[in-house]
Design an enzyme around this catalytic site. Sequence first.
Site, PDB file in Angstrom:
ATOM      1  N   GLY A 164       0.798  -1.224   0.000  1.00 38.88           N
ATOM      2  CA  GLY A 164       0.000   0.000   0.000  1.00 38.88           C
ATOM      3  C   GLY A 164       0.835   1.281   0.000  1.00 38.88           C
ATOM      4  N   SER A 173       9.849  -6.910  -0.781  1.00 41.29           N
ATOM      5  CA  SER A 173      11.239  -7.273  -0.450  1.00 41.29           C
ATOM      6  C   SER A 173      11.628  -6.703   0.916  1.00 41.29           C
ATOM      7  CB  SER A 173      12.202  -6.833  -1.555  1.00 41.29           C
ATOM      8  OG  SER A 173      11.895  -5.567  -2.094  1.00 41.29           O
TER       9      SER A 173
HETATM   10  N1  LIG Z   1       1.637 -12.024   4.376  1.00 37.60           N
HETATM   11  C1  LIG Z   1       1.757 -11.079   3.445  1.00 37.60           C
HETATM   12  N2  LIG Z   1       2.653 -10.074   3.602  1.00 37.60           N
HETATM   13  C2  LIG Z   1       2.761  -9.130   2.646  1.00 37.60           C
HETATM   14  N3  LIG Z   1       2.007  -9.080   1.515  1.00 37.60           N
HETATM   15  C3  LIG Z   1       1.104 -10.060   1.323  1.00 37.60           C
HETATM   16  C4  LIG Z   1       0.935 -11.091   2.287  1.00 37.60           C
HETATM   17  N4  LIG Z   1      -0.025 -11.919   1.817  1.00 37.60           N
HETATM   18  C5  LIG Z   1      -0.446 -11.433   0.636  1.00 37.60           C
HETATM   19  N5  LIG Z   1       0.231 -10.314   0.330  1.00 37.60           N
HETATM   20  C6  LIG Z   1       0.053  -9.604  -0.940  1.00 37.60           C
HETATM   21  O1  LIG Z   1       1.173  -9.962  -1.727  1.00 37.60           O
HETATM   22  C7  LIG Z   1       1.848  -8.822  -2.219  1.00 37.60           C
HETATM   23  C8  LIG Z   1       3.333  -8.868  -1.847  1.00 37.60           C
HETATM   24  O2  LIG Z   1       4.025  -9.712  -2.678  1.00 37.60           O
HETATM   25  P1  LIG Z   1       5.585  -9.509  -2.850  1.00 37.60           P
HETATM   26  O3  LIG Z   1       6.030 -10.556  -3.802  1.00 37.60           O
HETATM   27  O4  LIG Z   1       5.852  -8.102  -3.196  1.00 37.60           O
HETATM   28  O5  LIG Z   1       6.151  -9.805  -1.378  1.00 37.60           O
HETATM   29  S1  LIG Z   1       7.623 -10.164  -0.912  1.00 37.60           S
HETATM   30  O6  LIG Z   1       8.555  -9.255  -1.607  1.00 37.60           O
HETATM   31  O7  LIG Z   1       7.917 -11.556  -1.259  1.00 37.60           O
HETATM   32  O8  LIG Z   1       7.654  -9.963   0.540  1.00 37.60           O
HETATM   33  C9  LIG Z   1       1.269  -7.623  -1.538  1.00 37.60           C
HETATM   34  O9  LIG Z   1       1.056  -6.705  -2.600  1.00 37.60           O
HETATM   35  P2  LIG Z   1       1.319  -5.125  -2.475  1.00 37.60           P
HETATM   36  O10 LIG Z   1       0.181  -4.629  -1.662  1.00 37.60           O
HETATM   37  O11 LIG Z   1       1.275  -4.672  -3.897  1.00 37.60           O
HETATM   38  O12 LIG Z   1       2.652  -4.890  -1.853  1.00 37.60           O
HETATM   39  C10 LIG Z   1       0.006  -8.091  -0.885  1.00 37.60           C
HETATM   40  O13 LIG Z   1      -1.101  -7.712  -1.638  1.00 37.60           O
HETATM   41  N1  LIG Z   2       1.539   9.003  -4.381  1.00 38.91           N
HETATM   42  C1  LIG Z   2       0.349   8.611  -3.955  1.00 38.91           C
HETATM   43  N2  LIG Z   2      -0.465   9.446  -3.283  1.00 38.91           N
HETATM   44  C2  LIG Z   2      -1.662   9.038  -2.849  1.00 38.91           C
HETATM   45  N3  LIG Z   2      -2.146   7.781  -3.017  1.00 38.91           N
HETATM   46  C3  LIG Z   2      -1.378   6.911  -3.653  1.00 38.91           C
HETATM   47  C4  LIG Z   2      -0.090   7.267  -4.153  1.00 38.91           C
HETATM   48  N4  LIG Z   2       0.453   6.191  -4.746  1.00 38.91           N
HETATM   49  C5  LIG Z   2      -0.442   5.203  -4.632  1.00 38.91           C
HETATM   50  N5  LIG Z   2      -1.546   5.622  -3.980  1.00 38.91           N
HETATM   51  C6  LIG Z   2      -2.724   4.818  -3.662  1.00 38.91           C
HETATM   52  O1  LIG Z   2      -2.322   3.898  -2.657  1.00 38.91           O
HETATM   53  C7  LIG Z   2      -2.887   2.632  -2.870  1.00 38.91           C
HETATM   54  C8  LIG Z   2      -1.772   1.580  -2.926  1.00 38.91           C
HETATM   55  O2  LIG Z   2      -0.982   1.831  -4.062  1.00 38.91           O
HETATM   56  P1  LIG Z   2      -0.181   0.649  -4.772  1.00 38.91           P
HETATM   57  O3  LIG Z   2       0.589   1.264  -5.867  1.00 38.91           O
HETATM   58  O4  LIG Z   2      -1.104  -0.466  -5.119  1.00 38.91           O
HETATM   59  O5  LIG Z   2       0.789   0.207  -3.592  1.00 38.91           O
HETATM   60  P2  LIG Z   2       1.692  -1.090  -3.430  1.00 38.91           P
HETATM   61  O6  LIG Z   2       2.015  -1.576  -4.809  1.00 38.91           O
HETATM   62  O7  LIG Z   2       2.888  -0.622  -2.686  1.00 38.91           O
HETATM   63  O8  LIG Z   2       0.858  -2.068  -2.654  1.00 38.91           O
HETATM   64  C9  LIG Z   2      -3.700   2.723  -4.150  1.00 38.91           C
HETATM   65  O9  LIG Z   2      -5.048   2.903  -3.805  1.00 38.91           O
HETATM   66  C10 LIG Z   2      -3.152   3.957  -4.826  1.00 38.91           C
HETATM   67  O10 LIG Z   2      -4.129   4.613  -5.594  1.00 38.91           O
END
Ligand SMILES: Nc1ncnc2c1ncn2[C@@H]1O[C@H](COP(=O)(O)OS(=O)(=O)O)[C@@H](OP(=O)(O)O)[C@H]1O
Ligand SMILES: Nc1ncnc2c1ncn2[C@@H]1O[C@H](COP(=O)(O)OP(=O)(O)O)[C@@H](O)[C@H]1O
Length: 284
Positions: free
Chosen positions: A117, A188
Amino acid sequence: MSAVVKGPPPLICGPPRGDESGPLAVQSLSVAKLGFLRVKGSNAIGSTFLRPIQAMEDSSVSLRNDCAAISGRNLRQMSTMENPTNIVWHKSPVEKLDRQHLLQQKGCAIWITGLSGSGKSTVACALSQGLHMRGKLTYILDGDNVRHGLNRDLSFKAEDRAENIRRIAEVAKLFADAGIICIASLISPYRKDRDVCRALFPEGDFIEVFMDVPLHVCENRDPKGLYKLARAGKIKGFTGVDDPYEPPLNCEIVLQQKGRDCAPPGEMAETVISYLEEKGYLQA
Ligand SMILES: Nc1ncnc2c1ncn2[C@@H]1O[C@H](COP(=O)(O)OS(=O)(=O)O)[C@@H](OP(=O)(O)O)[C@H]1O
Ligand SMILES: Nc1ncnc2c1ncn2[C@@H]1O[C@H](COP(=O)(O)OP(=O)(O)O)[C@@H](O)[C@H]1O
């Protein structure tokens, strides 16, 4: 009963056999004889598609049966395996420098790390778009997406995260070698794993970007509802909740929350593009 469909004869590349009535025979093209190859009508930059074969300038490279092979000292240098047994690196006559010349850019990996997020995917997309508009070739490796295919067998246990990160780094390394600006966006969370990735790349080609967004901001965003599930105990080992995130100590770029607001994604992408420009990655 399945029908046999007869297509055009296969193109066979090999020494002439004196029997030209069969499949179309093409005499093998010696790499050493190629020199400059001009491709008419190709969209290659300029009219010279291949520069003179560079492998021939390198004394550690020998040409055997029209194939470039490396030996001795270089073999150890190029293998990432600790004990390579019976595996010999096969060198291609078209090298990274040639591809970079063609693309007018330098291959590298932009490694975006941060909490779920924090905006990793959003910045990755803005960056890819910004570079594309400047005529630069990019490819995004998003953790979520790669876990749908190549890494679908991996969980979120520490050792599986390490393997997820290692595989993505190896793929990013191939993209960088192809001359492409590869944007990897994944949590990561562990410093050690990111440092292992960095070590795979030549100095400067691994550009670590930290999304420095506080946990409470990410948690308020919670676009997938995963923090809510983690707080409710329905997801175990969620980064930032009951699994650690170790922020980088010496990364190349920090994209920070400014006061109460986050900079717009486009502005963050421009920061990264300026860095690439300054370091010469947007030219060959
Ligand atoms: N336990 C747990 N911890 C963190 N994240 C979780 C977990 N389970 C599912 N997810 C979802 O998987 C996305 C993260 O995957 P990644 O490959 O980036 O993770 S990692 O680098 O291997 O730690 C991550 O996506 P992003 O929100 O885009 O970061 C989550 O949506
Ligand atoms: N620079 C920003 N300012 C405000 N909201 C953002 C910004 N970048 C992303 N968001 C919002 O935050 C949420 C998570 O973004 P996302 O790119 O999916 O994060 P991640 O890939 O790290 O999980 C989405 O709803 C996105 O629209």
